[in-house]
Design an enzyme around this catalytic site. Structure first.
Site, PDB file in Angstrom:
ATOM      1  N   LYS A  54       0.809  -1.224   0.000  1.00 31.95           N
ATOM      2  CA  LYS A  54       0.000   0.000   0.000  1.00 31.95           C
ATOM      3  C   LYS A  54       0.842   1.274   0.000  1.00 31.95           C
ATOM      4  O   LYS A  54       0.355   2.344  -0.414  1.00 31.95           O
ATOM      5  CB  LYS A  54      -0.930   0.006   1.211  1.00 31.95           C
TER       6      LYS A  54
ATOM      7  N   SER B  45       1.113 -10.017  -0.378  1.00 34.70           N
ATOM      8  CA  SER B  45       0.839  -8.578  -0.368  1.00 34.70           C
ATOM      9  C   SER B  45       1.131  -7.856   0.941  1.00 34.70           C
ATOM     10  O   SER B  45       1.333  -6.649   0.932  1.00 34.70           O
ATOM     11  CB  SER B  45      -0.620  -8.338  -0.772  1.00 34.70           C
TER      12      SER B  45
END
Lengths: 328, 328
Positions: free
Chosen positions: B56, B312
């Site tokens: 992110k 992720s």
């Protein structure tokens, strides 16, 4: 066996060239959270991310790739129940040669399995009744195997030193040219190799071994100026870095470049594992976390605006790791 | 807010140039043990090692650095209790601008603390009584803040796509030019960005979203050809990747490039966390492990000799992680 010439920067550079891109250039990581705990910048060289989960693959690769073609073809032998076994087994497999690893019959099944999974032949011996060295010598003679020592071998030290060459480059990229460099220390192969590399490539760095309390042979040897032994060899959770004493090849280098040694408690090692989990999302084994523990919890033993920690390995039992991260 | 032009490879390359060396080029890792489980080569792009512990930070950096100087100076706003909050907060801090993060009052204290530790102002709202969007709109207007959306924004997608540029290079270095690329998927920002990057840079790659059972809006949307919603938004351990439905910007890209989607169970996600712990010494969160879970436990859904998994994130509660690694 490799001739016992003293390792030097030329041997480290040659080891790096032989390794080429076949092992990992491990990252130098940091996080605002660790900096806040330590009160200075903390840079962590994550050898836990090295192939086989520790820096030992470097030394194994260096030693095997330095053998004559004839010796290499015959294969190698190592005594180890831990990271050195996996490092040598992996390097041997990648060179397409046989590796025989002597392990005590009471070694954890997972370690035996991991070593076999890397293609090595594991020979088990009984600690109480077998003479490990005699068994190894007989195997070596019978099959022409070359012994790869865990630390007291110039080519092994040169291999471990390649981590130091990477630290010099990566620290410079991060803007750090002067720092204490803390290294998890067993027999001193990694510490001495990194110290030789940084002496040549980053003279503003000061290398120090870090050990667990009660197993601080390197720190006591550095203090007294001669090789001191540990009183015992069991009873620490930092099993990967427990050795009887510094080596004949490693100690002169430690003495010249790495004074003084630092010592942390098992509790501090576990807390450093928890911090590395939370702030870096790294899995460290207890012995691989002592350098970070010193950086975080012994700030008075370090000088300067940044500290570099070598996190030497991440091969840890799930229950032990779960205990470390949930106890806080 | 950024104009809703469709993201493309030029925007991804521009985002990479703006990020420069300020975020991490995360490693592409592998291990013989994972290959043995999957029956083929498994390459893991470890975004858990990205700054803030997830990909992110890439999208946050891209969006903030693309603002006009005036908009940037005024600051940014985000709604998130998780990885997006930390990614935006970090990017804002590094740009020297204010970040306001709206979080529900019942968010875990650790997540609030982590976001504050990165310098963001956390504004808490009550899920039952406050209108989050109205609150955000009022704050944005009052202070001139720009909203950074979690996934349905071209510049955010372009930022996430920089992970795809790295995969293309790193896979080629590893000798892999054709593979399924499995990506943990929430709203599709990462999946669509990576798919755009690989379409341009590594056309032999086929990107697929991976989701947890019961929250497979992307897989169902890809199957039906139109945006499908999840029936519920709570009840998965994979909290980081639970979203109501694919985005208006992301779905057309998913539809063109990422058919079909894969689905794994929570149990498989936990087993993948344990495998990443043991074989790669990585800390993955449940939602960050679903792509690896598909590679390891759904081999029939993958073709070819190698599979690439995007891991992720690694922001996971210690108790949850301990449970995953010790249950086997």
């Amino acid at each position: 066996m490799t001739a016992q010439t003293a390792p030097d920067i030329a041997m480290i550079r040659a080891a790096q060239a032989r390794i080429g891109g076949r092992l990992r250039r491990t990252p130098l990581l940091w996080s605002p959270g660790l900096d806040a705990i330590a009160g200075r910048r903390v840079l962590v060289k994550a050898e836990s991310l090295q192939l086989t989960g520790s820096f030992k693959a470097r030394g194994g690769w260096s030693a095997i790739s330095a053998l004559t073609p004839e010796a290499r073809a015959a294969g190698v032998l190592a005594f180890s129940s831990g990271n050195h076994a996996q490092g040598v087994a992996y390097a041997a497999r990648e060179h397409g040669i046989p590796a025989v690893i002597l392990m005590p019959r009471d070694a954890p099944e997972a370690k035996v399995e991991n070593t076999r999974a890397l293609g090595a032949e594991v020979v088990l011996f009984d600690r109480a009744t077998d003479d490990r060295d005699a068994l190894g010598a007989a195997l070596a003679q019978e099959r022409g195997l070359t012994l790869v020592r865990p630390f007291d071998d110039p080519q092994v030290i040169a291999g471990q030193g390649t981590a130091g060459l990477e630290i010099a480059e990566q620290a410079a990229e991060a803007g750090v040219r002067e720092a204490d460099v803390l290294v998890c220390c067993g027999g001193g192969g990694l510490t001495s190799g990194v110290a030789l590399a940084l002496e040549a490539e980053a003279p503003g760095m000061r290398v120090h071994p870090v050990e667990p309390e009660g197993f601080d042979d390197a720190a006591r040897s550095l203090a007294s100026g001669r090789i001191e032994r540990n009183a015992r060899l069991t009873g620490s959770i930092c099993d990967a870095i427990i050795t009887p004493e510094p080596g004949q090849v490693t100690f002169p280098i430690l003495k010249r470049l790495c004074h003084p040694g630092l010592v942390v408690s098992d509790t501090e090692a576990m807390a450093a594992m928890a911090a590395a989990f939370r702030h870096l999302r790294l899995v460290l084994e207890p012995g691989g976390a002592v350098a970070l523990a010193a950086a975080l919890f012994r700030p008075e033993a370090v000088t300067g605006e940044a500290v570099i920690c070598l996190a030497s390995g991440g091969n840890v039992d799930a229950r032990r790791f779960a205990e470390a991260i949930t106890r806080g």
